[in-house]
Design an enzyme around this catalytic site. Structure first.
Site, PDB file in Angstrom:
ATOM      1  N   ARG A  76      10.597  -0.366  -8.790  1.00 19.88           N
ATOM      2  CA  ARG A  76      10.796  -1.269  -8.079  1.00 19.88           C
ATOM      3  C   ARG A  76      11.885  -2.499  -8.320  1.00 19.88           C
ATOM      4  NH1 ARG A  76       6.050  -4.067  -4.342  1.00 19.88           N
ATOM      5  NH2 ARG A  76       5.843  -2.017  -4.024  1.00 19.88           N
ATOM      6  N   HIS A  91      10.743   3.237   0.597  1.00 13.78           N
ATOM      7  CA  HIS A  91       9.103   2.822  -0.355  1.00 13.78           C
ATOM      8  C   HIS A  91       9.101   4.681  -0.009  1.00 13.78           C
ATOM      9  CE1 HIS A  91       5.986   1.643  -2.003  1.00 13.78           C
ATOM     10  NE2 HIS A  91       5.647   0.177  -1.105  1.00 13.78           N
ATOM     11  N   GLN A 109       5.148   5.119  -0.583  1.00 12.21           N
ATOM     12  CA  GLN A 109       4.268   4.402   0.734  1.00 12.21           C
ATOM     13  C   GLN A 109       3.779   5.349   1.554  1.00 12.21           C
ATOM     14  OE1 GLN A 109       2.027   0.670   0.350  1.00 12.21           O
ATOM     15  NE2 GLN A 109       1.226   2.840   2.291  1.00 12.21           N
ATOM     16  N   ASP A 130       3.961  -4.207   9.433  1.00 10.02           N
ATOM     17  CA  ASP A 130       3.995  -4.539   8.037  1.00 10.02           C
ATOM     18  C   ASP A 130       4.535  -6.122   8.009  1.00 10.02           C
ATOM     19  OD1 ASP A 130       4.380  -4.303   5.152  1.00 10.02           O
ATOM     20  OD2 ASP A 130       6.641  -3.720   5.433  1.00 10.02           O
ATOM     21  N   CYS A 141       0.805  -1.736   5.280  1.00 10.86           N
ATOM     22  CA  CYS A 141       1.055  -1.085   3.902  1.00 10.86           C
ATOM     23  C   CYS A 141       0.859  -2.300   2.761  1.00 10.86           C
ATOM     24  CB  CYS A 141       2.033  -0.557   3.599  1.00 10.86           C
ATOM     25  SG  CYS A 141       3.605  -2.252   4.487  1.00 10.86           S
ATOM     26  N   ARG A 189      -3.097   5.208  -1.832  1.00 15.39           N
ATOM     27  CA  ARG A 189      -1.514   5.119  -3.153  1.00 15.39           C
ATOM     28  C   ARG A 189      -1.678   6.072  -4.039  1.00 15.39           C
ATOM     29  NH1 ARG A 189       2.068   1.371  -2.394  1.00 15.39           N
ATOM     30  NH2 ARG A 189       2.881   2.407  -3.898  1.00 15.39           N
TER      31      ARG A 189
END
Length: 317
Positions: free
Chosen positions: A114, A141, A144, A235, A275, A303
Site C-alpha cells: 500500500r 484499489h 476493494q 467514498d 469502502c 474484503r
C-alpha cells in the site's frame, strides 16, 4: 464438485505466480472465477492449506480493513503474515526499492503493498521474484473492487447488465470500479464535480475492456448518474494525502452527498456501498449510511473473502 474443482484448478493454473497491480491484470473469466472462489471460501465449501507460506505487508499509508483482512486471509489459508512497517525497517531509512524487493523475495511468498505512487508498485513487481499485490495506490484499489462486486453479486446474482453509480471524487476506487465493472458486464456511472473526474486513461481503458453492451459514463450531475441504478457507491471527498484540500473539496462537492433524495432516484431495490472510513454528513448522510438497503459492512467483510481467494490463486498450493 468436479466442475468446481476444474474451475479452481484452472484459476490456479492461470494466476499462480502472477502480480495483481490493477483490476485490468485479470480478464473477465479470471475475475468471475475469483468472485466464485471467494463465495466458496466464505461459505466453507472449499479450503486450502498454503503450508506456512508467508505474505509480507509493506504499508506506507494508514490502514485498518486492508491490513487486517490480508492478515486474517493468510491465517485462514494456513499461512502467515509479516507486517513490514517502514518505520521499523530499513525501508524507512532509504534502502533502495530494488534492494528491498529482492531481499523480501527470498523470505516471502508474496508481497502486498500500500503506497502512494503506482510506479513504485510497478518497480517492486519488476524487482521481485514473488507475486506483488496492490493493496492501494493513488491510482487504483483493485482488491476493494473485487469485494465490491462480490457484494453486488451476493445481492443480485447475475451481474451482467446491472448498473453501479459512484458519486464523488474520481479517485483510485472509482478507477478500479470502472475497470473491474467493465470486465464483469456491469454498467458504471461516475458522477464527479468538474475537475474531479477519474483518470482519462483509466476511462479509456475501461471502455476498451467493456463487455458488449456495457457502458462507462462520467457525468457531473449526481441525479443523472443514480437514476435507475442497482447500487449507489461513494467514498470520502479527500483521500489520504489530500487532507489539506478538505475545505476546498467540501465546497466543490456541494450537492454530491449520497442522501435519501439521491437514493429515491435509484432502483427500488438498490443497495448502498461505501469502502470506509465514512464521514457521515459529508459524502454520505447518516440516514443512508444506516439505511436498510446498506450493504456497507457486508462489503467490508467481503474484503477478507475476496483477498483470500486472490491469495490462494496467486500463491498456489
Amino acid at each position: 464438485m468436479n466442475s468446481s474443482k476444474s474451475r479452481i484448478d484452472g484459476l490456479m493454473d492461470s494466476l499462480k505466480g502472477h502480480d495483481f497491480l490493477s483490476s485490468a491484470n485479470l480478464d473477465s473469466s479470471q475475475t468471475k472465477a475469483i468472485l466464485s472462489l471467494a463465495l466458496d471460501l466464505k461459505y466453507n465449501r472449499v479450503s486450502f492449506n498454503l503450508n506456512n507460506r508467508v505474505l509480507g505487508l509493506i504499508f506506507t499509508k494508514a490502514s485498518t480493513r486492508t491490513r487486517v483482512s490480508f492478515s486474517v486471509a493468510m491465517t485462514r489459508l494456513g499461512g502467515h503474515t509479516i507486517d513490514l512497517n517502514p518505520n521499523v525497517t530499513q525501508v524507512g531509512r532509504g534502502e533502495p526499492l530494488n534492494d528491498t524487493a529482492r531481499v523480501l523475495s527470498r523470505y516471502c511468498d508474496a508481497i502486498a503493498i500500500r503506497t502512494f505512487a503506482q510506479q513504485d508498485l510497478i518497480d517492486y513487481a519488476h524487482w521481485s521474484s514473488v507475486p506483488v499485490v496492490n493493496a492501494l495506490t493513488d491510482l487504483e484499489h483493485p482488491c476493494q473492487a473485487l469485494a465490491d462486486f462480490l457484494t453486488l453479486q451476493e445481492s443480485f446474482g447475475d451481474l451482467s447488465g446491472l448498473t453501479l453509480s459512484y458519486i464523488g471524487d474520481g479517485n483510485n476506487v472509482a478507477n478500479s470500479l470502472m475497470l473491474c465493472g467493465a470486465l464483469l458486464g456491469v454498467n458504471i456511472n461516475i458522477a464527479s464535480p468538474k475537475g474531479f473526474e477519474p483518470n482519462d486513461k483509466i476511462i479509456a481503458k475501461a471502455r476498451s475492456l467493456a463487455c458488449k453492451g456495457t457502458t462507462i459514463k462520467v457525468v457531473n450531475d449526481p441525479a443523472l448518474a443514480v437514476h435507475g441504478a442497482q447500487a449507489l457507491y461513494t467514498d470520502v471527498w479527500a483521500s489520504m494525502g489530500q487532507e489539506l484540500e478538505q475545505s476546498k473539496r467540501e465546497k466543490a462537492f456541494d450537492g454530491f452527498c449520497l442522501n435519501q433524495k439521491l437514493l429515491n432516484e435509484a432502483d427500488q431495490d438498490a443497495i448502498i456501498l461505501h469502502c470506509l472510513p465514512a464521514h457521515r454528513g459529508e459524502e454520505i448522510s447518516q440516514e443512508v449510511m444506516e439505511h436498510k438497503s446498506s450493504r456497507i459492512f457486508d462489503q467490508t467483510e467481503n474484503r477478507l473473502h475476496a483477498q483470500q481467494a486472490l491469495l490462494a490463486a496467486i500463491i498456489g498450493v
